[in-house]
Design an enzyme around this catalytic site. Structure first.
Site, PDB file in Angstrom:
ATOM      1  N   GLU A  61     120.913-103.498  -0.342  1.00 22.47           N
ATOM      2  CA  GLU A  61     120.783-102.584  -1.470  1.00 22.47           C
ATOM      3  C   GLU A  61     119.438-102.797  -2.149  1.00 22.47           C
ATOM      4  OE1 GLU A  61     123.932-102.607  -4.327  1.00 22.47           O
ATOM      5  OE2 GLU A  61     125.496-102.410  -2.816  1.00 22.47           O
ATOM      6  N   GLU A 121     129.597-108.035  -2.422  1.00 20.51           N
ATOM      7  CA  GLU A 121     129.070-108.804  -3.548  1.00 20.51           C
ATOM      8  C   GLU A 121     130.090-109.788  -4.102  1.00 20.51           C
ATOM      9  OE1 GLU A 121     127.368-106.159  -6.518  1.00 20.51           O
ATOM     10  OE2 GLU A 121     125.523-105.991  -5.363  1.00 20.51           O
TER      11      GLU A 121
END
Ligand code: NAG
Ligand code: NAG
Ligand code: NAG
Ligand code: NAG
Ligand code: NAG
Ligand code: NAG
Ligand code: NAG
Length: 830
Positions: free
Chosen positions: A253, A183
């Site tokens: 995710e 991320e």
């Protein structure tokens, strides 16, 4: 309409698909999907973090995932746990990464290894070892030589370890994908400017240089350099497009729920919404989806991130914190997985056509080699639609996706749940004769309130200086506790002498305790999501020497943010004595401060079973509501196999150990806000992590998991360090199991009902097939019902651990209903 028994077909398919992996698998990809030995393959993955459970639990969790239609397990690698001291490694116990990956392999599943090494993950410091802070000139996660040096060293270590054990698919192992960074695209835009861009390129080059023979991914990384695949994280990813047309659409995710903070409500994501998100992702060309989390587990010891993240990392995942099936989430998703896997070839190779019906109603058709699969997706939040699709009418409820695996038969709709709902119950640990709950007997000890000795020194102090230091820079996170101690002499003529004045402390938390002349003054912590607060309490100073001891306590180090190294922690000042009435202030910030790390009881190993300091525990006059106290008791292991918890309601805050192993920080006195929990949650809108919360007004976390692996056959020692003050009187050790099973299943489905832990069905409280109303615990008969439902279920389920009920008139009897869709409502007791 007569329908084939689709579920049975799907089951056979699944068994074929999960054959064991052969040696040296070739992994490649194109714009439509990951290719395993040249064949595009649908990946349904689930995150299980190995340190959040125990090696004995791993096999059970992985088996349950496999049975739930999952074909890959994803995990991060936790750097701080593996390298607690620079170049000293730990892969023992629940850090045995190789054993975890091999367990996945033995079950015939794929593995996805997200090395990071920044992992976020609501894990202490995002997985960074705190010793990194002490490296000169280091800046995390950018084009910084010191950081890159350490990152290369650790990631190389992990990759070599995996290679050495032949765990990459290219070597015959289960690992089909690997991730570098995590991320990074979420780091504030331009925060690192060109250095950030150079760093991303460096990460990609590093990953590719490892030559592991499987593709690499970067999640939330729009500028991931080719051939690194950029992937999506979020509650929904159907609208995601990778940055290159040759990269497949992957969702690393899919948040199955959310994590919980101390003082917050318990997050809950409905399975209808989760299944909707999955359905849409595959409707629109998805090829890999991973549940974050499939099993959340427990933040044992000091592993929880934060600050203020709970010890439970349940995440409202399909497997609950203890490893129980969370029903109906597990079952409703399983049904979807099996259907998706059964049509994967058509999805990944077929010609795709989208049909727009307007108002957020759409259909997508996949055609391949004479086979046809359709998704009917209704993303409208308020309207159900009946549409005509290929000359048939289908009603698609709002915010739902219908799957037609043959473009005709509706076998699944994300809003129609045909799986059981399990209501879990906690049962007290029985005494040996099984008659009554086991009553715990306690002994206790005081924790030392550190003070400055006559000579002005403090035993085992680490540093003395004329300024206030950051908490982390002194402790290196070797303990949650840091004592800031100072001494001041008050002359009889001093305006602060013998007068009630205010002690003012500005701190960045996370918890502060204050003592003046060894007397407890007060405790405070941050609320409302801010980590910074001001402590103000009245104190009275005596003529002569006065000692002020401030204890700063961390509750998990920040795991997310732009540069977590620069986040202040502890008392940065000012520290003042203020006489508000007289308008005079005495600033103590530049006094001589003596620092001491940790608490005495830990040094004496009171939390361990075998130590030299087992004396001085007292049985009489058990203190209650007194801060800084140790409690100890013993208890027998509960019989059976159901998970074990300890109910700590009544205590304040602290840490608990069972047989010397930390089961984590506890804080049952912290309660969730009274409001903000809907009575009923029929959620048909984008979920953001906050809707559908539960547990309002109650203790944030009262139950703490004791893995069976921590228990001894004979006697177990439970030790508590109570920091705030509370009472252990009502503590009980309990097991968690399925108590009641409910279902509200639709016609033409096979409904499976199951108890747990060897228990059997003892009573069928309700059964009605027709148009029953209500919810579990308050089902009501409708206007019509079939005659044999109750007796059929009694005959087939009572006395059994599990049973399958074919939901149809053929078995349950003719109904007189005029409704087009019959439902079976059941409530059964285990
Ligand atoms: C740290 O940075 C300073 C200033 O840029 C430099 O002089 C020094 O050599 C650096 N130290 C290390 C160990 O890189
Ligand atoms: C990591 O660093 C240690 C020394 O600090 C060194 O011995 C080792 O070779 C390094 N490993 C790699 C893969 O660079
Ligand atoms: C949902 O459907 C209603 C009625 O058909 C329509 O008015 C509304 O605009 C739709 N919502 C969206 C977001 O398209
Ligand atoms: C579908 O609905 C339309 C309009 O209500 C109706 O005219 C048609 O007969 C229906 N078709 C089928 C196959 O039921
Ligand atoms: C923290 O780390 C620094 C730098 O390595 C070291 O000097 C100091 O002694 C450490 N403190 C503790 C409490 O371990
Ligand atoms: C308190 O003292 C400060 C200066 O020491 C002064 O600026 C301030 O006005 C005073 N406040 C009151 C309420 O007297
Ligand atoms: C397509 C989509 O919904 N993507 C979302 C994925 O999750 C991130 C993070 O929450 C969102 O920003 C995206 O919009």
């Amino acid at each position: 309409m007569s329908r084939p028994s689709y579920c049975v077909l799907v089951l056979c398919f699944a068994v074929l698909l999960f054959g064991s992996l052969s040696s040296a698998t070739d992994i490649s990809f194109d714009g439509r999907g990951l290719k395993i030995d040249g064949e595009r393959t649908l990946i349904l993955s689930g995150s299980i973090h190995y340190p959040r459970s125990t090696p004995e639990m791993w096999l059970d969790l992985i088996k349950k995932a496999k049975e739930g239609g999952i074909n890959a397990i994803e995990t991060y690698v936790f750097w701080d746990a593996h390298e607690p001291v620079s170049r000293q490694y730990d892969f023992s116990g629940n850090l045995d990464l190789v054993r975890f990956i091999k367990t996945i392999q033995n079950e015939g599943l794929f593995a996805i290894l997200r090395i990071g090494p920044y992992v976020c993950a609501e894990w202490n410091y995002g997985g960074f070892p705190v010793w990194l802070n002490n490296i000169q000139n280091i800046t995390f996660r950018t084009n910084n030589e010191a950081f890159k040096h350490e990152m290369r060293n650790f990631t190389t270590f992990i990759v070599n370890m995996m290679k050495h054990e032949n765990l990459f698919a290219s070597q015959g192992g289960p690992i089909i994908l690997a991730q570098i960074e995590n991320e990074f695209g979420n780091v504030k835009n331009g925060y690192y400017g060109q250095d950030g861009k150079d760093y991303v390129q460096w990460c990609a080059d590093l990953a590719l240089s490892f030559d592991v023979g499987v593709p690499w991914i970067m999640c939330q990384q729009k500028d991931a350099p080719q051939p690194i695949i950029d992937t999506c994280n979020g509650f929904y990813c159907d609208g995601f497009t990778p940055n290159n047309e040759n990269s497949p659409k992957m969702w690393t995710e899919n948040w199955s729920g959310w994590f919980q903070d101390w003082g917050d409500r318990r997050p809950h994501r409905t399975v209808k919404d989760l299944a909707f998100a999955v359905g849409r992702f595959f409707q629109y060309g998805g090829s890999l989806m991973n549940y974050y989390m499939y099993h959340g587990g427990t933040n044992f010891g000091h592993t929880s991130g934060g600050p203020y993240i709970t010890t439970s990392y349940d995440y409202d995942a399909p497997l609950d914190e203890y490893g129980n099936l969370q029903q109906p989430k597990w079952g409703h998703l399983r049904n979807l997985h099996l259907i998706l896997l059964s049509v994967q070839k058509t999805l990944l190779y077929g010609y795709r056509r989208d049909i727009d019906y307007g108002n957020m109603m759409s259909a997508t058709v996949y055609n391949y080699e004479g086979k046809c699969v359709a998704f009917l997706g209704n993303a409208n939040e308020s309207e159900d639609f009946t549409i005509n699709f290929q000359d048939n009418n289908y009603t698609v409820p709002r915010w739902s996706v219908t799957v037609l695996p043959d473009c005709f038969t509706e076998v699944y709709n994300t809003a129609k749940i045909n799986s059981q709902t399990s209501i879990m119950v906690n049962r007290p640990n029985q005494a040996d004769d099984g008659s009554e709950p086991y009553k715990l007997q306690w002994v206790w000890r005081r924790e030392t309130i550190e003070d400055i000795k006559k000579n002005g020194l403090v035993r085992d102090s680490v540093i003395t200086t004329n300024k206030l230091l950051d908490h982390l820079s002194v402790t290196n996170d070797t303990s949650d506790y840091l004592w800031y101690m100072t001494r001041l002499d008050i002359n009889p003529g001093d305006p602060f002498c013998d007068k009630t004045v205010t002690l003012y402390v500005h701190t960045y938390g996370h918890v502060l305790h204050a003592f003046v002349n060894s007397r407890f003054i007060g405790t405070q912590f941050a609320i409302n999501g801010k980590y910074e607060f001001v402590f103000e309490k009245n104190v009275k100073l005596k003529p002569g020497t006065n000692d002020i001891s401030l204890v700063s306590v961390t509750v998990g180090l920040q795991n997310y943010g732009d540069d977590i190294k620069d986040v202040p922690i502890g008392i940065h000042g000012p520290v003042q004595l203020i006489d508000y009435a007289a308008n005079v202030t005495k600033d103590l910030s530049s006094n001589e401060w003596i620092y001491k790390v940790g608490i005495h009881g830990i040094k004496q190993q009171l939390n361990k079973v075998h130590t030299r300091h087992q004396h001085n525990w007292r049985a009489e006059a058990l203190p209650t509501n007194r801060p800084f106290v140790w409690y100890k008791t013993t208890f027998p292991s509960p019989l059976g196999t159901d998970p074990v918890v300890v109910d700590l309601l009544g205590l304040g805050k602290g840490e608990a150990w069972v047989n010397g192993r930390s089961i984590g920080r506890y804080w049952p006195s912290r309660t969730a806000p009274k409001d903000g929990c809907p009575y009923k949650c029929d959620y048909n809108q984008p979920y953001t992590g906050h809707e559908c919360a539960t547990n309002c007004g109650k203790s944030t976390q009262r139950y703490y998991h004791i893995p069976r692996e921590f228990l001894d056959d004979r006697e177990n020692v439970l030790v508590l360090f109570e920091e705030f003050g509370g009472t252990p009187d009502d503590l009980t050790v309990q097991t968690v199991t399925v108590g009641t099973v409910c279902a509200h299943a639709y016609d033409n489905n096979n409904l499976q009902l199951s108890c747990q832990g060897g228990r059997v069905f003892t009573d069928i409280r309700f059964a009605s097939f027709g148009d029953p109303e209500g919810t579990c615990g308050s089902f009501k008969r409708g206007t019509c019902e079939a005659p044999w439902a109750l007796s059929y279920i009694q005959n087939n389920c009572l006395g059994r651990e599990s049973c399958v009920i074919p939901v149809s008139e053929y078995y349950l009897g003719p109904t007189s209903c005029h409704s087009s869709e019959y439902r079976l409502a059941v409530e059964a007791v285990c």
